[in-house]
Scaffold this active site. Structure first.
Site, PDB file in Angstrom:
ATOM      1  N   THR A 554       0.953  -1.101   0.001  1.00 54.82           N
ATOM      2  CA  THR A 554      -0.300  -0.085   0.408  1.00 54.82           C
ATOM      3  C   THR A 554       0.628   1.403   0.159  1.00 54.82           C
ATOM      4  O   THR A 554       2.585   1.434   0.310  1.00 54.82           O
ATOM      5  CB  THR A 554      -1.282   0.089   1.682  1.00 54.82           C
ATOM      6  OG1 THR A 554      -0.279   0.669   2.752  1.00 54.82           O
ATOM      7  CG2 THR A 554      -1.996  -1.315   1.355  1.00 54.82           C
ATOM      8  N   LEU A 612      14.404  -3.394  -9.003  1.00 56.14           N
ATOM      9  CA  LEU A 612      15.931  -2.373  -9.301  1.00 56.14           C
ATOM     10  C   LEU A 612      17.034  -2.858  -7.861  1.00 56.14           C
ATOM     11  O   LEU A 612      16.289  -2.930  -6.478  1.00 56.14           O
ATOM     12  CB  LEU A 612      16.458  -1.532 -10.155  1.00 56.14           C
ATOM     13  CG  LEU A 612      15.995  -0.902 -11.451  1.00 56.14           C
ATOM     14  CD1 LEU A 612      16.051   0.501 -11.663  1.00 56.14           C
ATOM     15  CD2 LEU A 612      16.277  -2.005 -12.355  1.00 56.14           C
ATOM     16  N   GLU A 666       1.051   7.252  -8.572  1.00 52.04           N
ATOM     17  CA  GLU A 666      -0.012   6.457  -7.186  1.00 52.04           C
ATOM     18  C   GLU A 666      -1.700   7.062  -7.395  1.00 52.04           C
ATOM     19  O   GLU A 666      -1.690   8.157  -8.392  1.00 52.04           O
ATOM     20  CB  GLU A 666       0.302   7.478  -6.120  1.00 52.04           C
ATOM     21  CG  GLU A 666       1.757   6.872  -6.313  1.00 52.04           C
ATOM     22  CD  GLU A 666       1.950   5.757  -5.278  1.00 52.04           C
ATOM     23  OE1 GLU A 666       1.582   4.691  -4.884  1.00 52.04           O
ATOM     24  OE2 GLU A 666       3.586   5.322  -4.703  1.00 52.04           O
ATOM     25  N   ASP A 677       7.264  11.869  -3.113  1.00 51.49           N
ATOM     26  CA  ASP A 677       7.583  10.482  -3.870  1.00 51.49           C
ATOM     27  C   ASP A 677       9.462  10.548  -3.928  1.00 51.49           C
ATOM     28  O   ASP A 677      10.201   9.853  -3.458  1.00 51.49           O
ATOM     29  CB  ASP A 677       7.024  10.015  -4.868  1.00 51.49           C
ATOM     30  CG  ASP A 677       7.430   8.048  -4.676  1.00 51.49           C
ATOM     31  OD1 ASP A 677       6.762   7.940  -3.682  1.00 51.49           O
ATOM     32  OD2 ASP A 677       7.719   7.707  -5.690  1.00 51.49           O
ATOM     33  N   LYS A 681      12.375   8.916  -1.719  1.00 53.64           N
ATOM     34  CA  LYS A 681      13.382   8.481  -2.147  1.00 53.64           C
ATOM     35  C   LYS A 681      14.560   8.591  -1.739  1.00 53.64           C
ATOM     36  O   LYS A 681      15.822   7.827  -0.865  1.00 53.64           O
ATOM     37  CB  LYS A 681      13.162   7.776  -3.912  1.00 53.64           C
ATOM     38  CG  LYS A 681      12.296   6.807  -4.216  1.00 53.64           C
ATOM     39  CD  LYS A 681      11.834   6.501  -5.899  1.00 53.64           C
ATOM     40  CE  LYS A 681      10.613   6.077  -5.297  1.00 53.64           C
ATOM     41  NZ  LYS A 681      10.013   6.046  -7.741  1.00 53.64           N
ATOM     42  N   GLY A 796       6.024   0.604 -12.751  1.00 55.27           N
ATOM     43  CA  GLY A 796       5.359  -0.566 -13.008  1.00 55.27           C
ATOM     44  C   GLY A 796       4.784  -1.417 -12.104  1.00 55.27           C
ATOM     45  O   GLY A 796       5.734  -2.431 -11.519  1.00 55.27           O
TER      46      GLY A 796
END
Length: 814
Positions: A554, A612, A666, A677, A681, A796
């Site tokens: 989620t 990855l 999203e 986002d 990261k 994806g």
């Protein structure tokens, strides 16, 4: 001559008794047979219940008596549909005697051990008579001999000791000239030298059979039960358990003492000296190989032969500084328990002599505490020792094997595998012979412990993973499908047995301890119970399965906030949800610490770069002693897809919409387009590099229009994209004029981080980044001039699901 014994389940119904008769008839064609039988299944318990009810002045003893009567009458009629009157009359007469005994107990309000033995003896006397008379009715050469006329004991009621000299003479004299081919003996019951009815203790029918086998010096004693031998563990708790083909007397006794109900421990004693093998067979499956117990079994199962357990254990701890160096404490402690007839199951004492721990049956704990505290009253008053400490809700698990002492590391493997599954050990007992290694654990952990140890010692390097998945939308659905597709491959090639035990979306949840059938999981979920995050956690916790993994698919903060709860239960966490690892630094460190403390892996490879191996590569660099100087990266497959497809012939709104349809953004595209986002990261990568940093420390230079930044809803946001098309076209035009590509770039350099839309010139590694690909360049102490580059699909559903799947598999390989 052969001696066979059939237990309560074997004679628990007319159907099973017919199987017993078939076996006896078949054996009787070649040999004279002695058959020892137990009471009909459940009858001994009912007799004891009726006695207790009568003692307590409960009229319900009449109902229990009537149930006993109905069970026997029904079986007689089913076994003898046309010729049952004589058997019914005899049994009815005996049952009237039983009723009179119960009424006497009711009147005097007392049930002594002597009366108890008389009471429970009815079970075996009735079952043996019914079986013998049924065989006679069918024309077989059979008769019953009352064991009370053969087995002579002392007057220690409820667990009498056998006078072997007299008993052996009685048995040998009787069987010298028996006319019948098959002799039925009631097990468990005996008589004292004074002629009083006694019993050999619960499970004593096995004992009776062994006594007869030893007296007659037969070649083999056969114990027929409802399972195909002694198993490597309790098959009701460990599905992978299997019968042990051969086992030694000592190993069999150890397993029997520790809960293997197939064999009553004293059974081994009469036949052990004579070397008479015991063959455990299955009445319901006579052709099954079973287990042979002998002096020198082939060691086919390795050093550990079985894993067993005893539930309902209490741990008593006597401790205090006044015990150190003072002799006599142990003597007084054990004498006290002996006087109260309390059996000690486990003993352990620290070399410091500061404490002694004893395992006893939980029902004996209150009496034990009262008696011990009374004996040590003076020392307790002087604060030399503490009042006895009682812990309940415990169980003992035990590894058993004659050859464990010759193999190093058995106990290490045992305790390590238990520790990895958050099974706390309260006490340990191991003798120098190392035939038995015992540990006291919580009773709630018994099933998990048995399965964990069985997997460690008996299964062919196959590790079972129990997976609980929250979030079965686009990515979650792909993950479930990948698991379904690869289950066989994982088992055959990686020795991983992967089961999805729990599934949940925002509305419903389902669980199946044996693994959810993934062929129709959607239909099952639609019909599942109402889902809440707490309910999902509690169910996962209560199932208490080994190698449990919680998978968060989620983007929900409330789900991320649950990670600590799972980790504290030693449940591993696999997440694509970035919120937890990009939350406040203290929470990030807490999760890392809990992961180590509770030996619960926390894997979040898909937080950066989907499938990855970015985080894994970074961790390997750090672990090998390298130091990260800077990171340059395009980390949003969503934004890369958007800017690779946006130009002066397209509309920004349409490209963003399509990215959502393709599953690159999203559900709320503002999370991607605002740069939050990407900021999360680069924050995660910075933290994994060893830098203390929070999200607000990252400079986020947004490319969105002012209206887009201020939009309140997703619908409003899409409206601003249409209205502000000129703003986005201007960004594209500026880059095109300079022959540059628009890329949303994250940077970490010298302890600082930023994210922004940049114009990337031709020749730069980011320039030709296509589709939804991600790229990361690590500049480190070792890769100072030419960075380490990781590049590939970074968004994806399929690649994200495969990244989650890879983390799950990694846990299976640990």
């Amino acid at each position: 001559m052969k001696v066979l014994k059939f237990g309560g389940t074997s004679v628990g119904s007319s159907n099973n008794i017919n199987k017993v008769i078939d076996i006896l008839e078949n054996y009787g064609k070649e040999d004279a047979i002695v058959c020892v039988v137990s009471a009909i299944g459940g009858i001994t318990d009912k007799l004891l219940l009726a006695g207790k009810q009568a003692q307590n002045k409960e009229d319900a003893f009449n109902d229990t008596f009537n149930k006993i009567k109905d069970i026997h009458f029904n079986i007689i009629k089913e076994l003898n549909p046309t010729n049952s009157d004589a058997i019914l009359n005899y049994v009815d007469e005996k049952l009237e005697a039983l009723k009179s005994l119960l009424e006497g107990i009711y009147l005097i309000n007392e049930l002594s051990p002597k009366t108890s033995d008389k009471l429970v003896s009815f079970g075996e006397l009735l079952s043996s008579f019914i079986i013998a008379e049924t065989m006679k009715n069918r024309g077989l050469s059979a008769d019953r001999k009352n064991s009370q006329e053969l087995v002579v004991t002392n007057s220690n009621f409820t667990k009498a000791e056998v006078d072997y000299k007299v008993t052996n003479n009685n048995i040998q004299d009787y069987f010298k000239s028996v006319p019948q081919n098959i002799t039925i003996l009631p097990g468990f019951i005996s008589k004292s030298k004074a002629g009083e009815q006694t019993t050999l203790g619960r499970g004593g029918s096995d004992f009776t059979a062994a006594i007869v086998a030893a007296a007659l010096k037969v070649d083999q004693l056969e114990i027929w039960t409802d399972v195909s031998g002694m198993f490597t563990s309790n098959p009701k708790m460990v599905k992978q358990a299997y019968p042990i083909k051969k086992i030694s007397y000592q190993e069999a006794m150890e397993l029997s003492h520790f809960g293997a109900k197939v064999l009553y421990p004293p059974t081994v004693q009469p036949v052990l000296t004579l070397g008479i093998p015991i063959h455990i067979k299955n009445t319901l499956d006579p052709e099954a190989e079973g287990t042979i117990i002998s002096h020198d079994p082939v060691n086919a199962n390795g050093p550990v032969k079985g894993i067993s357990n005893i539930n309902n254990i209490a741990l008593l701890t006597l401790q205090g500084s006044g015990m150190v160096g003072i002799p006599g404490f142990s003597k007084r402690l054990f004498e006290t328990l002996s006087q109260e007839k309390i059996n000690v199951i486990l003993i352990t004492q620290a070399s410091s002599e500061h404490s002694i721990c004893l395992g006893v049956e939980a029902k004996d704990a209150p009496l034990a505490k009262s008696a011990i505290d009374a004996v040590f009253e003076n020392e307790i008053a002087l604060n030399k020792i503490d009042p006895i400490i009682v812990e309940t809700g415990l169980a003992i698990i035990a590894l058993v094997g004659d050859n464990m002492k010759n193999h190093q590391g058995i106990s290490g493997k045992m305790f390590s595998s238990l520790g990895k599954n958050n099974i706390n050990i309260r006490a340990i007992a191991q003798g120098a012979s190392e035939k038995n290694i015992s540990a006291v654990i919580l009773e709630n952990d018994v099933k998990k412990a048995l399965n964990t140890l069985h997997e460690q010692f008996f299964e062919t390097k196959t590790k079972q993973l129990n997976v609980f998945i929250t979030g079965v939308g686009n990515v979650g659905e792909r993950l479930v499908e990948q698991i379904k597709q690869q289950k066989k491959y994982l088992k055959e090639n990686l020795k991983i047995k992967l089961r999805v035990v729990g599934l949940s979306n925002s509305r419903k949840m389902i669980f199946n301890e044996e693994g959810i059938d993934l062929k129709n999981w959607k239909e099952q979920l639609e019909n599942g119970e109402k889902a809440t995050l707490d309910a999902f956690f509690e169910k996962t916790k209560s199932l208490n399965l080994r190698n449990s993994i919680f998978v968060d698919v989620t983007a929900n903060k409330a789900v991320a906030d649950m990670y600590a709860k799972y980790l504290k239960q030693s449940i591993g966490v696999v997440a694509c949800n970035k919120i937890a690892c990009s939350s406040d630094y203290e929470n990030y460190r807490l999760l890392k610490r809990l992961s180590l403390e509770y030996n619960a892996p926390l894997l979040f490879e898909t937080n950066v770069g989907a499938g990855l191996p970015i985080i894994d590569t970074l961790n390997n660099l750090i672990a090998s002693g390298d130091k990260v100087n800077s990171i340059h990266a395009v980390l949003s497959g969503s934004l890369n897809y958007v800017f690779n497809n946006f130009n002066d012939k397209t509309k920004f709104h349409d490209v963003v919409k399509q990215a959502g349809v393709e599953g690159y953004t999203e559900p709320d595209p503002r999370i991607d387009l605002s740069g939050v986002d990407v900021a999360r990261k680069i924050l995660i990568l910075a933290r994994e590099s060893g830098v203390e940093m929070n999200l607000e420390d990252i400079e986020n230079i947004s490319f969105l229009s002012e209206a887009g930044l201020k939009s309140d809803t997703v619908e409003d946001f899409y409206e601003t994209l249409i209205a502000d098309e000129a703003h986005y076209q201007k960004l594209y035009a500026s880059a095109k004029e300079k022959n540059c590509q628009l890329k949303y770039v994250a940077k970490f350099d010298n302890g600082k981080a930023s994210v922004s839309l940049q114009e990337i010139p031709e020749g730069h590694p980011f320039y030709n980044l296509e589709g939804s690909d991600n790229i990361v360049m690590f500049y480190t102490k070792r890769y100072a001039q030419q960075p380490m580059i990781i590049k590939g699909a970074g968004a994806g559903a399929d690649v994200t699901a495969s990244g989650l799947f890879a983390d799950i598999i990694r846990l299976g390989n640990d």
